[in-house]
Design an enzyme around this catalytic site. Structure first.
Site, PDB file in Angstrom:
ATOM      1  N   GLY A  78     -30.493  -1.783 -24.824  1.00  0.00           N
ATOM      2  CA  GLY A  78     -31.133  -0.490 -25.025  1.00  0.00           C
ATOM      3  C   GLY A  78     -32.404  -0.606 -25.843  1.00  0.00           C
ATOM      4  CG  ASP A  79     -33.528   2.373 -28.808  1.00  0.00           C
ATOM      5  OD1 ASP A  79     -32.305   2.343 -28.629  1.00  0.00           O
ATOM      6  OD2 ASP A  79     -34.047   2.783 -29.863  1.00  0.00           O
ATOM      7  CB  ILE A 133     -22.958   4.891 -22.030  1.00  0.00           C
ATOM      8  CG1 ILE A 133     -22.843   5.103 -23.541  1.00  0.00           C
ATOM      9  CG2 ILE A 133     -22.121   3.730 -21.577  1.00  0.00           C
ATOM     10  CD1 ILE A 133     -21.489   5.652 -23.974  1.00  0.00           C
ATOM     11  CG  ASP A 134     -26.228   6.427 -25.912  1.00  0.00           C
ATOM     12  OD1 ASP A 134     -25.042   6.688 -25.654  1.00  0.00           O
ATOM     13  OD2 ASP A 134     -26.590   5.828 -26.938  1.00  0.00           O
ATOM     14  NE  ARG A 172     -27.095   6.223 -32.397  1.00  0.00           N
ATOM     15  CZ  ARG A 172     -26.320   6.146 -33.487  1.00  0.00           C
ATOM     16  NH1 ARG A 172     -25.031   5.887 -33.365  1.00  0.00           N
ATOM     17  NH2 ARG A 172     -26.813   6.323 -34.679  1.00  0.00           N
TER      18      ARG A 172
HETATM   19  O1  F6P Z   1     -25.347   3.698 -27.949  1.00  0.00           O
HETATM   20  C1  F6P Z   1     -24.134   3.616 -27.282  1.00  0.00           C
HETATM   21  C2  F6P Z   1     -23.032   4.210 -28.102  1.00  0.00           C
HETATM   22  O2  F6P Z   1     -21.818   4.122 -27.377  1.00  0.00           O
HETATM   23  C3  F6P Z   1     -23.277   5.643 -28.572  1.00  0.00           C
HETATM   24  O3  F6P Z   1     -23.095   6.565 -27.542  1.00  0.00           O
HETATM   25  C4  F6P Z   1     -22.333   5.727 -29.731  1.00  0.00           C
HETATM   26  O4  F6P Z   1     -22.722   6.703 -30.673  1.00  0.00           O
HETATM   27  C5  F6P Z   1     -22.462   4.363 -30.337  1.00  0.00           C
HETATM   28  O5  F6P Z   1     -22.867   3.498 -29.309  1.00  0.00           O
HETATM   29  C6  F6P Z   1     -21.199   3.830 -30.958  1.00  0.00           C
HETATM   30  O6  F6P Z   1     -21.517   2.640 -31.582  1.00  0.00           O
HETATM   31  P1  F6P Z   1     -20.451   1.576 -32.098  1.00  0.00           P
HETATM   32  O7  F6P Z   1     -20.158   0.671 -30.924  1.00  0.00           O
HETATM   33  O8  F6P Z   1     -21.171   0.865 -33.181  1.00  0.00           O
HETATM   34  O9  F6P Z   1     -19.259   2.309 -32.568  1.00  0.00           O
END
Ligand code: F6P
Length: 379
Positions: free
Chosen positions: A116-117, A140-141, A185
């Site tokens: 991603g970014d 997924i975002d 997010r």
């Molecule tokens: O950026 C992808 C994502 O699944 C978001 O939708 C979510 O807020 C975050 O990652 C969760 O991150 P982690 O895997 O650190 O719990």
């Protein structure tokens, strides 16, 4: 001439990682190019830990498999890397030159960065250090800049849609409001698209701060026509007008990213709606179900297109770009464009205020469609 390439998968996992890897490997083999995979994202680059990828064994039978056969890291910003020194103190070091040395020493002509970014920000920074990189947009975002869609997103929407279908029947049976909290997010794509696909009555997204009274009013109007239940989708980043986002804790993403772990937005909305409508309300948090498991047919095809395109770009010598889909056509854009104003090399990755992320805009067709069919967006 490109002879030897490597792939790394970085950031939170999605369905489709393996389909991209497979497509790169197959296209590479088709042109006599050797393909490798760094283990655990950028950490693999730092530790020079990689494996040979081949469609005959390591990369065989993976199209439909969730996860990533080369793992993925959510906290490996090698430009600002967490190191515990001899005294046990935490220090942050720029170890990117170690990675550059590793890539050059072992003669990789191109590194494919699936992410991603944040991942693409590091990829762009490596491109300025003389490494040939080609990014593939994952999350997924669905919030990577310059592309209409990222791989993994469609599967997340499908999982959320199936959850909504199931919540619908239980909502109707018990005359309840069912709230579904989905990920994303600061981007409301998953919430908005699944709300349309799953026939939700209310969709609350971060881009439109909500007025809970408006959402309650929409549910009361349903009651007036004899529908004593409702289905509500809440994006984890949604927040009330004049209020704050819901925070569940901290993430260990290292410095240079926002380390907020979102959570609680759905529960908050559920409590408020129960109070305002008098209907019994339950909240379901979909969580990591959205990221795991087998990709949809759409994601398999998109991932395959992205992987084949990425390898083709490498063969054409077009580096330091991101593969994208624009108006349904495969294309590429420079990583400079992707990072936008987040220009400073190093410490600041993605996932910050400087990040150039793509969020839902008021003129998006999904917003218009949702409004047209009477989905309440809380405004
Ligand atoms: O950026 C992808 C994502 O699944 C978001 O939708 C979510 O807020 C975050 O990652 C969760 O991150 P982690 O895997 O650190 O719990």
């Amino acid at each position: 001439m490109v002879k030897k390439v490597a792939i790394l998968a970085n950031g939170g996992d999605v369905s489709g990682f393996n389909a991209v890897i497979r497509a790169i490997v197959k296209t590479a083999e088709h042109h006599g190019v050797e393909c490798y995979g760094f283990i655990d994202g950028y950490r693999g680059l730092l530790e020079n830990h990689y494996i040979k990828l081949s469609s005959a064994d390591s990369a065989s039978g993976i199209l439909q498999k969730g996860g990533s056969i080369i793992s993925s890291s959510t906290n490996a910003n090698v430009f600002h890397y967490k190191v515990i020194n001899e005294n046990g103190d935490v220090e942050y070091k720029d170890l990117s030159d170690v990675c550059v040395k590793n890539v050059k020493k072992d003669g990789f002509d191109c590194i494919f960065t699936l992410g991603g970014d944040s991942t693409q920000k590091s990829a762009r920074d490596f491109s300025l250090k003389g490494i040939n990189v080609i990014g593939v947009p994952k999350t997924i975002d669905n919030d990577v800049a310059c592309t209409d869609i990222t791989f993994g997103y469609n599967t997340a929407v499908s999982v959320a849609t199936e959850a909504l279908d199931r919540l619908h029947t239980t909502a109707e049976t018990h005359n309840r409001i069912m709230v579904l909290e989905v990920m994303g997010r600061e981007a409301g794509w998953i919430a908005l698209e699944s709300a349309i696909a799953g026939g939700a009555d209310v969709a609350l997204i971060p881009e439109i701060p909500y007025d809970i009274e408006k959402a309650a009013q929409a549910i009361k109007e349903r009651q007036e026509i004899g529908k004593n239940f409702a289905v509500v989708v809440v994006s984890e980043g949604a927040f009330p007008k004049g209020g704050d986002i819901s925070v569940a804790g901290e993430r260990d993403g290292g410095e240079g990213v926002i380390n907020i772990k979102l959570g609680g937005a759905g529960e908050k909305v559920a409590n408020d709606l129960e109070r305002l409508t008098g209907l019994t309300t339950r909240c379901t948090v979909l969580g990591y179900m959205q990221r795991g498991g087998t990709p949809t047919a759409y994601d398999r095809v998109l991932s395959t297109k992205y992987g084949a395109k990425a390898m083709t770009l490498a063969l054409e010598g077009k580096f330091n770009v991101l593969t994208v889909l624009k108006n349904g056509k495969l294309d590429s854009v420079s990583l400079e464009e992707v990072v936008g104003n987040n220009k400073e090399i190093g410490a600041v990755q993605g996932g910050t205020a400087e990040s150039n992320v793509r969020v839902v805009t008021p003129d998006d067709d999904l917003v218009k469609t949702a409004r047209d069919i009477g989905i309440c967006l809380g405004d």
